[in-house]
Design a protein around this motif. Structure first.
Motif, PDB file in Angstrom:
ATOM      1  N   LEU A  15       7.344  10.787  -4.795  1.00  0.00           N
ATOM      2  CA  LEU A  15       7.683   9.991  -5.983  1.00  0.00           C
ATOM      3  C   LEU A  15       6.988   8.640  -5.924  1.00  0.00           C
ATOM      4  O   LEU A  15       6.575   8.095  -6.954  1.00  0.00           O
ATOM      5  CB  LEU A  15       9.202   9.777  -6.078  1.00  0.00           C
ATOM      6  CG  LEU A  15      10.071  11.017  -6.230  1.00  0.00           C
ATOM      7  CD1 LEU A  15      11.529  10.593  -6.399  1.00  0.00           C
ATOM      8  CD2 LEU A  15       9.626  11.855  -7.408  1.00  0.00           C
ATOM      9  N   ILE A  16       6.881   8.088  -4.713  1.00  0.00           N
ATOM     10  CA  ILE A  16       6.207   6.798  -4.543  1.00  0.00           C
ATOM     11  C   ILE A  16       4.696   6.988  -4.583  1.00  0.00           C
ATOM     12  O   ILE A  16       3.994   6.334  -5.348  1.00  0.00           O
ATOM     13  CB  ILE A  16       6.593   6.156  -3.198  1.00  0.00           C
ATOM     14  CG1 ILE A  16       8.116   6.029  -3.071  1.00  0.00           C
ATOM     15  CG2 ILE A  16       5.926   4.792  -3.053  1.00  0.00           C
ATOM     16  CD1 ILE A  16       8.564   5.573  -1.693  1.00  0.00           C
ATOM     17  N   LYS A  17       4.224   7.909  -3.745  1.00  0.00           N
ATOM     18  CA  LYS A  17       2.767   8.058  -3.616  1.00  0.00           C
ATOM     19  C   LYS A  17       2.129   8.422  -4.941  1.00  0.00           C
ATOM     20  O   LYS A  17       1.010   8.015  -5.235  1.00  0.00           O
ATOM     21  CB  LYS A  17       2.450   9.110  -2.558  1.00  0.00           C
ATOM     22  CG  LYS A  17       2.835   8.612  -1.173  1.00  0.00           C
ATOM     23  CD  LYS A  17       2.218   9.439  -0.070  1.00  0.00           C
ATOM     24  CE  LYS A  17       2.414   8.717   1.270  1.00  0.00           C
ATOM     25  NZ  LYS A  17       2.218   9.622   2.411  1.00  0.00           N
ATOM     26  N   ASP A  75      -3.127  11.662   0.035  1.00  0.00           N
ATOM     27  CA  ASP A  75      -1.747  11.307   0.281  1.00  0.00           C
ATOM     28  C   ASP A  75      -1.380   9.933  -0.235  1.00  0.00           C
ATOM     29  O   ASP A  75      -0.266   9.484  -0.079  1.00  0.00           O
ATOM     30  CB  ASP A  75      -1.526  11.304   1.789  1.00  0.00           C
ATOM     31  CG  ASP A  75      -0.564  12.395   2.186  1.00  0.00           C
ATOM     32  OD1 ASP A  75      -0.572  12.750   3.333  1.00  0.00           O
ATOM     33  OD2 ASP A  75       0.205  12.846   1.308  1.00  0.00           O
ATOM     34  N   VAL A  77      12.583   4.122  -6.448  1.00  0.00           N
ATOM     35  CA  VAL A  77      12.123   4.568  -5.130  1.00  0.00           C
ATOM     36  C   VAL A  77      10.893   3.755  -4.754  1.00  0.00           C
ATOM     37  O   VAL A  77       9.813   3.924  -5.320  1.00  0.00           O
ATOM     38  CB  VAL A  77      11.823   6.078  -5.117  1.00  0.00           C
ATOM     39  CG1 VAL A  77      11.609   6.543  -3.679  1.00  0.00           C
ATOM     40  CG2 VAL A  77      12.943   6.860  -5.762  1.00  0.00           C
ATOM     41  N   CYS A  78      11.101   2.860  -3.807  1.00  0.00           N
ATOM     42  CA  CYS A  78      10.076   1.886  -3.436  1.00  0.00           C
ATOM     43  C   CYS A  78       9.503   2.186  -2.061  1.00  0.00           C
ATOM     44  O   CYS A  78       8.329   1.977  -1.805  1.00  0.00           O
ATOM     45  CB  CYS A  78      10.716   0.500  -3.467  1.00  0.00           C
ATOM     46  SG  CYS A  78       9.608  -0.828  -2.990  1.00  0.00           S
ATOM     47  N   GLY A  79      10.339   2.708  -1.165  1.00  0.00           N
ATOM     48  CA  GLY A  79       9.885   2.998   0.183  1.00  0.00           C
ATOM     49  C   GLY A  79      10.737   4.076   0.823  1.00  0.00           C
ATOM     50  O   GLY A  79      11.889   4.287   0.437  1.00  0.00           O
ATOM     51  N   GLY A 125       9.616   6.578  -8.868  1.00  0.00           N
ATOM     52  CA  GLY A 125       8.820   5.970  -7.814  1.00  0.00           C
ATOM     53  C   GLY A 125       7.790   5.036  -8.411  1.00  0.00           C
ATOM     54  O   GLY A 125       7.361   5.215  -9.549  1.00  0.00           O
ATOM     55  N   PHE A 126       7.413   4.027  -7.650  1.00  0.00           N
ATOM     56  CA  PHE A 126       6.371   3.131  -8.150  1.00  0.00           C
ATOM     57  C   PHE A 126       5.596   2.550  -6.976  1.00  0.00           C
ATOM     58  O   PHE A 126       6.044   2.612  -5.828  1.00  0.00           O
ATOM     59  CB  PHE A 126       6.959   2.016  -9.031  1.00  0.00           C
ATOM     60  CG  PHE A 126       7.602   0.889  -8.271  1.00  0.00           C
ATOM     61  CD1 PHE A 126       8.797   1.078  -7.597  1.00  0.00           C
ATOM     62  CD2 PHE A 126       7.009  -0.366  -8.219  1.00  0.00           C
ATOM     63  CE1 PHE A 126       9.392   0.044  -6.896  1.00  0.00           C
ATOM     64  CE2 PHE A 126       7.591  -1.412  -7.515  1.00  0.00           C
ATOM     65  CZ  PHE A 126       8.794  -1.205  -6.850  1.00  0.00           C
ATOM     66  N   ARG A 182       3.816   8.032  -7.958  1.00  0.00           N
ATOM     67  CA  ARG A 182       4.496   7.285  -9.036  1.00  0.00           C
ATOM     68  C   ARG A 182       5.059   8.240 -10.086  1.00  0.00           C
ATOM     69  O   ARG A 182       4.723   8.172 -11.277  1.00  0.00           O
ATOM     70  CB  ARG A 182       3.550   6.278  -9.680  1.00  0.00           C
ATOM     71  CG  ARG A 182       3.132   5.213  -8.700  1.00  0.00           C
ATOM     72  CD  ARG A 182       1.916   5.557  -7.876  1.00  0.00           C
ATOM     73  NE  ARG A 182       0.708   5.177  -8.568  1.00  0.00           N
ATOM     74  CZ  ARG A 182      -0.443   5.825  -8.465  1.00  0.00           C
ATOM     75  NH1 ARG A 182      -0.551   6.898  -7.695  1.00  0.00           N
ATOM     76  NH2 ARG A 182      -1.482   5.385  -9.130  1.00  0.00           N
ATOM     77  N   ILE A 183       5.918   9.131  -9.601  1.00  0.00           N
ATOM     78  CA  ILE A 183       6.504  10.160 -10.465  1.00  0.00           C
ATOM     79  C   ILE A 183       7.872   9.694 -10.964  1.00  0.00           C
ATOM     80  O   ILE A 183       8.601   9.017 -10.254  1.00  0.00           O
ATOM     81  CB  ILE A 183       6.638  11.482  -9.664  1.00  0.00           C
ATOM     82  CG1 ILE A 183       5.253  12.053  -9.355  1.00  0.00           C
ATOM     83  CG2 ILE A 183       7.516  12.487 -10.386  1.00  0.00           C
ATOM     84  CD1 ILE A 183       5.266  13.192  -8.359  1.00  0.00           C
ATOM     85  N   ASP A 190      -0.484  -0.074  -9.323  1.00  0.00           N
ATOM     86  CA  ASP A 190      -0.423   0.228 -10.758  1.00  0.00           C
ATOM     87  C   ASP A 190      -0.103  -1.008 -11.589  1.00  0.00           C
ATOM     88  O   ASP A 190      -0.251  -0.994 -12.814  1.00  0.00           O
ATOM     89  CB  ASP A 190       0.692   1.242 -11.053  1.00  0.00           C
ATOM     90  CG  ASP A 190       0.312   2.642 -10.631  1.00  0.00           C
ATOM     91  OD1 ASP A 190      -0.892   2.891 -10.427  1.00  0.00           O
ATOM     92  OD2 ASP A 190       1.225   3.485 -10.510  1.00  0.00           O
ATOM     93  N   TYR A 210      -1.856   6.278  -2.896  1.00  0.00           N
ATOM     94  CA  TYR A 210      -1.983   5.918  -4.299  1.00  0.00           C
ATOM     95  C   TYR A 210      -3.129   4.970  -4.592  1.00  0.00           C
ATOM     96  O   TYR A 210      -3.464   4.734  -5.725  1.00  0.00           O
ATOM     97  CB  TYR A 210      -0.671   5.346  -4.842  1.00  0.00           C
ATOM     98  CG  TYR A 210       0.004   4.367  -3.939  1.00  0.00           C
ATOM     99  CD1 TYR A 210      -0.402   3.049  -3.889  1.00  0.00           C
ATOM    100  CD2 TYR A 210       1.067   4.775  -3.135  1.00  0.00           C
ATOM    101  CE1 TYR A 210       0.233   2.155  -3.062  1.00  0.00           C
ATOM    102  CE2 TYR A 210       1.704   3.876  -2.295  1.00  0.00           C
ATOM    103  CZ  TYR A 210       1.287   2.567  -2.274  1.00  0.00           C
ATOM    104  OH  TYR A 210       1.914   1.679  -1.460  1.00  0.00           O
ATOM    105  N   SER A 217      -3.497   6.440   5.399  1.00  0.00           N
ATOM    106  CA  SER A 217      -3.433   7.902   5.278  1.00  0.00           C
ATOM    107  C   SER A 217      -4.657   8.438   4.552  1.00  0.00           C
ATOM    108  O   SER A 217      -5.349   7.697   3.864  1.00  0.00           O
ATOM    109  CB  SER A 217      -2.175   8.301   4.498  1.00  0.00           C
ATOM    110  OG  SER A 217      -1.030   7.823   5.148  1.00  0.00           O
TER     111      SER A 217
END
Lengths: 332, 332
Positions: free
Chosen positions: B264-266, A60, A243-245, A273-274, B268-269, A278, A62, A56
């Motif tokens: 939240l994932i993208k 958008d 929240v992983c996916g 989310g992660f 990491r919130i 990171d 990380y 992406s």
């Protein structure tokens, strides 16, 4: 053979299935390892849902996206065929971000030797991104406690199947959500989950009510989709949602709305989310946490093997259709 | 006068405005303090959004609801008029959960003496529930860092106005969202917020873009409503969202959907809801954290005073209409 194949990303995917138009297959001369370099012949590469983020546009995603015109990013395993690098020798078995290509030239950064006497598929299925992701998400974010109820979506997937087995080993009640009866059967009868829900069949509310009489303490979200809200409604006080996916929404032009936030207050829920980039500095501690479960025989896996480099392109769509059975791996 | 008035909750509110039909006003004889008891004449009672939770059925709320037929729950401040309790004496100024009544008989549990030489309104506005909530939510959940951008909704409210001032004192850029130009003017020109948005006027996206050029690191949510999604879209990587209140949705039969979880994932919130009853054991440390800001003159407040016990009933609707100016307090 003095040439090898590589696949470059040449366009950012639009919503919808992944098609060959986003890629170009190129044939290149096999390079020489200059001083400080090593040349790796890749044997297996991993396909992961994180790839949709890598393809992406920058805003958008990380980690920096794959630059257009560059080799598509992926992790893989292979053998050093030539080394001019002090830390590696020809014959070493190594893992790293090798990309969609049959040979990779590297300066050693992020390349790790694989010592474990395990098949390539096992290494990629458990000790690569899926295992690191499951370990970080479940233990460091989800903070599971024996006796709690965990529900994991994408439960037959590479991350979900590990999350469920790790939680089960730690004494949680584990419910898996998957997309076929075959997958549900596998996670219950082979992996030892307490129960499974096929999200494509039956009354989901009734199934959830029956299987989570004490509510849900920990929700490990790999998919999104309509069952998300039904799980959310059943969260207990002080519940944690990892929240992983959100694979069900990645290919949609307009992602579905999420749940209203009132229950977050009433039940004091945390939703977090992660993403693994990171946490790459934590890899040693994550592997140290994960390895004993594997060595004690508590972790099973299965791989879905595709043949040949080009099979990666259409292979990505298996994440959307859910037709993959186990960790998606391309054998070169 | 040998009688006093109290208001009992007699029905669980339906969605929509609060009306007198949910309550009964009763006249009772002023009791005597038996051994171990103290009698408190309440002078000011606090109205708080948490009351909507306390009035709801048990399944919906984070502490036991007010039992039907019992005095409505509230915090307040008053004077001990008679004590048969070893820790209190007539004349003591005290605070606690005194309820919607002019006199309260207590066994001392949860009753604290007020030593600070500050007016009743100031004590209730800063050191009672609003200040504890702001301190817990901002510092312990939001983890603010100097130089970050914070946005707080309900910014002219009892919690929001404190959150913004505390964050400002710690070197954050603070944007407040409020429901009138008058409130926006107050938080910027009196409280020192960097900027304010009246969510009822203008193009909210454009205002947010102009005021948060570096995105949003910390979102302290007191209201819900349509601006929630616009703020959510502008969150930075590693952003924290503290969910404290959703007043815009409490009176709706069908709460609005929340944002999709992909960001939240993208990014990491973390989104975390909280409620003060979980943190009452931390009150001493919370007050220790809050007090220096107040003593250094960094915290201003204003109270919206209603007159007489019965004014509490209709007063609750000011939370929905947003017409209250400052902390809602009923003077008895």
């Amino acid at each position: 053979m003095s040439t090898y194949k590589a696949i470059n990303l040449i366009a950012r995917p639009e919503p919808g299935p992944i098609t060959p138009k986003y890629f170009e297959v190129v044939e290149k001369d096999i390079p020489k390892a200059e001083p400080g370099q090593l040349l790796i012949k890749q044997t297996h590469m991993s396909l992961d849902p994180a790839m949709f983020g890598w393809m992406s546009p920058a805003t958008d995603s990380y980690i920096p996206p794959v630059e257009l015109g560059s080799v598509m990013r992926s992790s893989g395993i292979g053998e050093v065929v030539e080394s001019n690098h002090p830390d590696f020798a020809a014959g070493d078995r190594v893992m790293g971000m090798l990309g969609w290509q049959e040979y990779a030239l590297s300066e050693g950064q992020g390349i790790n030797k694989v010592q474990a006497p395990l098949p390539d598929e096992t290494v990629l299925s458990i000790f690569a991104l899926p295992g690191l992701t499951a370990t970080q998400g479940l233990f460091n974010i989800g903070k599971p406690k024996a006796g709690e109820t965990l529900i994991v979506t994408g439960a037959a997937g590479s991350v979900g199947s590990l999350v469920g087995q790790l939680a089960k080993a730690d004494g949680l009640t584990v419910i898996g959500v998957a997309g076929s009866d075959e997958k549900c059967d596998w996670i219950v009868n082979e992996l030892g989950f307490d129960a499974a829900i096929n999200y494509k069949s039956g009354n989901l509310s009734e199934q959830l009510d029956a299987l989570t009489p004490n509510g849900i303490d920990l929700f490990f979200e790999n998919t999104g989709g309509p069952i998300q809200n039904l799980i959310f409604e059943r969260m207990n006080n002080h519940g944690r949602i990892v929240v992983c996916g959100m694979i069900a929404d990645y290919s949609k032009a307009e992602p579905s709305p999420g749940p209203n936030w009132i229950p977050l207050i009433k039940k004091r829920i945390t939703v977090q989310g992660f993403a693994m980039p990171d946490h790459f500095h934590q890899v040693p501690e994550l592997l140290a946490k994960l390895t004993p479960y594997v060595m004690e025989g508590k972790i099973k896996h299965r791989s879905h093997i595709l043949e040949g480099l080009e099979s990666a392109i259409d292979g990505l769509n298996l994440f959307f259709t859910g037709e993959n059975k186990g960790k998606l791996i391309v054998q070169l």
